[in-house]
Design an enzyme around this catalytic site. Sequence first.
Site, PDB file in Angstrom:
ATOM      1  N   LYS A 128      41.538 -38.350 -44.239  1.00 34.30           N
ATOM      2  CA  LYS A 128      42.421 -39.253 -44.994  1.00 34.30           C
ATOM      3  C   LYS A 128      43.670 -38.470 -45.430  1.00 34.30           C
ATOM      4  O   LYS A 128      44.755 -38.730 -44.938  1.00 34.30           O
ATOM      5  CB  LYS A 128      41.697 -39.870 -46.192  1.00 34.30           C
ATOM      6  CG  LYS A 128      40.689 -40.937 -45.769  1.00 34.30           C
ATOM      7  CD  LYS A 128      39.345 -40.638 -46.324  1.00 34.30           C
ATOM      8  CE  LYS A 128      38.184 -41.460 -45.820  1.00 34.30           C
ATOM      9  NZ  LYS A 128      38.353 -42.617 -45.027  1.00 34.30           N
ATOM     10  N   ASP A 166      32.554 -36.684 -54.612  1.00 40.03           N
ATOM     11  CA  ASP A 166      32.995 -37.057 -53.262  1.00 40.03           C
ATOM     12  C   ASP A 166      34.468 -37.420 -53.397  1.00 40.03           C
ATOM     13  O   ASP A 166      34.819 -38.482 -53.913  1.00 40.03           O
ATOM     14  CB  ASP A 166      32.189 -38.262 -52.750  1.00 40.03           C
ATOM     15  CG  ASP A 166      32.750 -38.803 -51.434  1.00 40.03           C
ATOM     16  OD1 ASP A 166      33.698 -38.204 -50.891  1.00 40.03           O
ATOM     17  OD2 ASP A 166      32.225 -39.831 -50.943  1.00 40.03           O
ATOM     18  N   TRP A 205      31.019 -46.340 -51.291  1.00 37.13           N
ATOM     19  CA  TRP A 205      30.687 -44.964 -50.910  1.00 37.13           C
ATOM     20  C   TRP A 205      29.765 -44.303 -51.925  1.00 37.13           C
ATOM     21  O   TRP A 205      28.840 -43.579 -51.560  1.00 37.13           O
ATOM     22  CB  TRP A 205      31.968 -44.156 -50.672  1.00 37.13           C
ATOM     23  CG  TRP A 205      32.656 -44.637 -49.424  1.00 37.13           C
ATOM     24  CD1 TRP A 205      33.829 -45.326 -49.347  1.00 37.13           C
ATOM     25  CD2 TRP A 205      32.169 -44.535 -48.071  1.00 37.13           C
ATOM     26  NE1 TRP A 205      34.107 -45.646 -48.045  1.00 37.13           N
ATOM     27  CE2 TRP A 205      33.113 -45.176 -47.233  1.00 37.13           C
ATOM     28  CE3 TRP A 205      31.041 -43.972 -47.481  1.00 37.13           C
ATOM     29  CZ2 TRP A 205      32.958 -45.262 -45.844  1.00 37.13           C
ATOM     30  CZ3 TRP A 205      30.884 -44.062 -46.089  1.00 37.13           C
ATOM     31  CH2 TRP A 205      31.833 -44.692 -45.303  1.00 37.13           C
TER      32      TRP A 205
HETATM   33  C1  LIG Z   1      35.004 -41.965 -50.296  1.00 43.78           C
HETATM   34  C2  LIG Z   1      34.362 -41.758 -48.956  1.00 43.78           C
HETATM   35  N1  LIG Z   1      33.217 -41.067 -48.880  1.00 43.78           N
HETATM   36  C3  LIG Z   1      32.596 -40.860 -47.715  1.00 43.78           C
HETATM   37  C4  LIG Z   1      33.103 -41.343 -46.539  1.00 43.78           C
HETATM   38  C5  LIG Z   1      32.386 -41.090 -45.246  1.00 43.78           C
HETATM   39  O1  LIG Z   1      33.105 -40.097 -44.581  1.00 43.78           O
HETATM   40  P1  LIG Z   1      32.711 -39.593 -43.127  1.00 43.78           P
HETATM   41  O2  LIG Z   1      33.075 -40.673 -42.179  1.00 43.78           O
HETATM   42  O3  LIG Z   1      33.548 -38.347 -42.988  1.00 43.78           O
HETATM   43  O4  LIG Z   1      31.269 -39.289 -43.101  1.00 43.78           O
HETATM   44  C6  LIG Z   1      34.305 -42.077 -46.548  1.00 43.78           C
HETATM   45  C7  LIG Z   1      34.862 -42.618 -45.308  1.00 43.78           C
HETATM   46  O5  LIG Z   1      35.731 -43.446 -45.278  1.00 43.78           O
HETATM   47  C8  LIG Z   1      34.936 -42.284 -47.795  1.00 43.78           C
HETATM   48  O6  LIG Z   1      36.070 -42.991 -47.856  1.00 43.78           O
END
Ligand SMILES: Cc1ncc(COP(=O)(O)O)c(C=O)c1O
Length: 389
Positions: A199, A175, A104
Site C-alpha cells: 500500500k 497491523d 482486517w
Molecule cells: C489492514 C490490512 N491488514 C492485512 C491485510 C492483508 O495483507 P496481505 O494481503 O499482505 O496478507 C490487508 C490487505 O489489504 C490490510 O489492508
Amino acid sequence: MATKRVFNFNPGPAVLPLPVLTKAQEEMLDYKGTGMSVMEISHRSKAFAAIIQTAEADLRELLGIPANYKVLFLQGGASMQFAMLPMNLLPAGASADYILTGSWGKKAFDEAAKLGTVRAAATVKATNFDHVPSQSELNLDPKAAYLHFTSNETIQGVEYFTEPIPPAGVPLVCDASSDFISHPIDVSKYGIIYAGAQKNAGPAGVAIIIAREDLVEKAPDSLPVILNYKTHAADGSLYNTPPCFSIYIVGLVLKWAKELGGLEAVAKRNHAKADMIYEAIDKSGGFYKGHAKPESRSMMNVTFRLPNEQLEEQFPSEAKKRDLIGLKGHRSVGGIRASIYNAMPVEGTEALVQFMKEFQQKNGLIPSCPFHHAWYNVAAFHRRRRHLC
Ligand SMILES: Cc1ncc(COP(=O)(O)O)c(C=O)c1O
C-alpha cells in the site's frame, strides 16, 4: 508511444511513486554495474546486502526505530503475521486481546483464535465498523500476552490517530499495513508493528515487521524454523531467499519518502489530499455520505456512499473513462473507496474532487415537487418540471 499513467485509487497493490518506477526502469537491466537485474543477483551478494541494509537503515531513520528493535523483511504478507504473531507470542495458558475495528482486525482475531485463547477487547461491528473505539470503551485484560489493533482499516476507512494504551507491561501490537509510513509514530510505544508493503511501502511480496528484541526472544523453539521470529532476526531476513526485488523497491520508496522531507512532510501532504475529498463529501448536501464517523476518518482510504446502488455502479465506471481507476468500494461497505496512499499525487485527488462535483451536477438528487415524496435526478427533474408542477 507515450506512456499512459492513470490516477490509481486501488486499495493495494497500489500506486507507486513515479520517480521510484523510473529509477527501477533505469536500473532494470544493469543494477549498478553488475550487468544483471536485481531479480537476477544472488541474495548473498554484496549488491543485495547493500540493498537490504540500506532499506533497513532508511526505515530506521524515517520512523526513528530504537536500537532495541529488529526489522524483518518476510514473505507471506500481513496475513502470515496474523498466524505468526500468536505462534510466537501467545503461549498455551495465556490470552491475547484484540480490538476489532473492521474486516482486517476481525481476520487477525479469527486466525489467532485457531492457535490460542483470544478476547475481543472491543468491537465496532454493531455500527458496521464506522469508527475506532475510545480508550474508555476498551475492556482490557491486564495479563494479556499482547494487545492487537489495526491502525487503519483498509476496507471500512477508519483510522487511529493516537494508539490505544495497553495495561502496563502488555505489549502493543499493530497491523499497520495500510497506513505504514504515512505519518510519524513513536515506535517505542509498540511491541510489534507489521505491515504488508503493497500500500504505502512498495510492491506485494514483502511484509515488514518491526519487533522489540525481548519479544523476539520469547518465540518458542518448537515452532517450525521458518515461522519463528528468532530465525529471521538472527539471519538478517536472509534465512532463506527473501523477496529481493520487492525489498529493492521498498528501499527506493523509503528514499523517496526521505526526499519528500520525511514522515512529517508525508503526513501533511496526506492530510491535504484527504481533506480535499472529505470536504467535497461534506459540502455535497448529502449526495455523498461518508461511511466513517468524522473523528475516525482515514487519511488513506476514503469510503463513501451515493444515494442509490445504480449511482454507485455508475460512479466508478464513469470515473474510469476519466482515468480515475479503482474506486469501487469493498462489497462489505458498498459505495466508493478512494485509496490515496503516500504515492497518490495531489493532482489525483484534485481530479477526483472535480469529477465528484461534475458527477453530482449531472446526477444530483434534489427533492421533487411537494406532491411527490420521491427524489428526482436533477436533470430529469428540470426536464419534467413543467409537466409535474
Ligand atoms: C489492514 C490490512 N491488514 C492485512 C491485510 C492483508 O495483507 P496481505 O494481503 O499482505 O496478507 C490487508 C490487505 O489489504 C490490510 O489492508
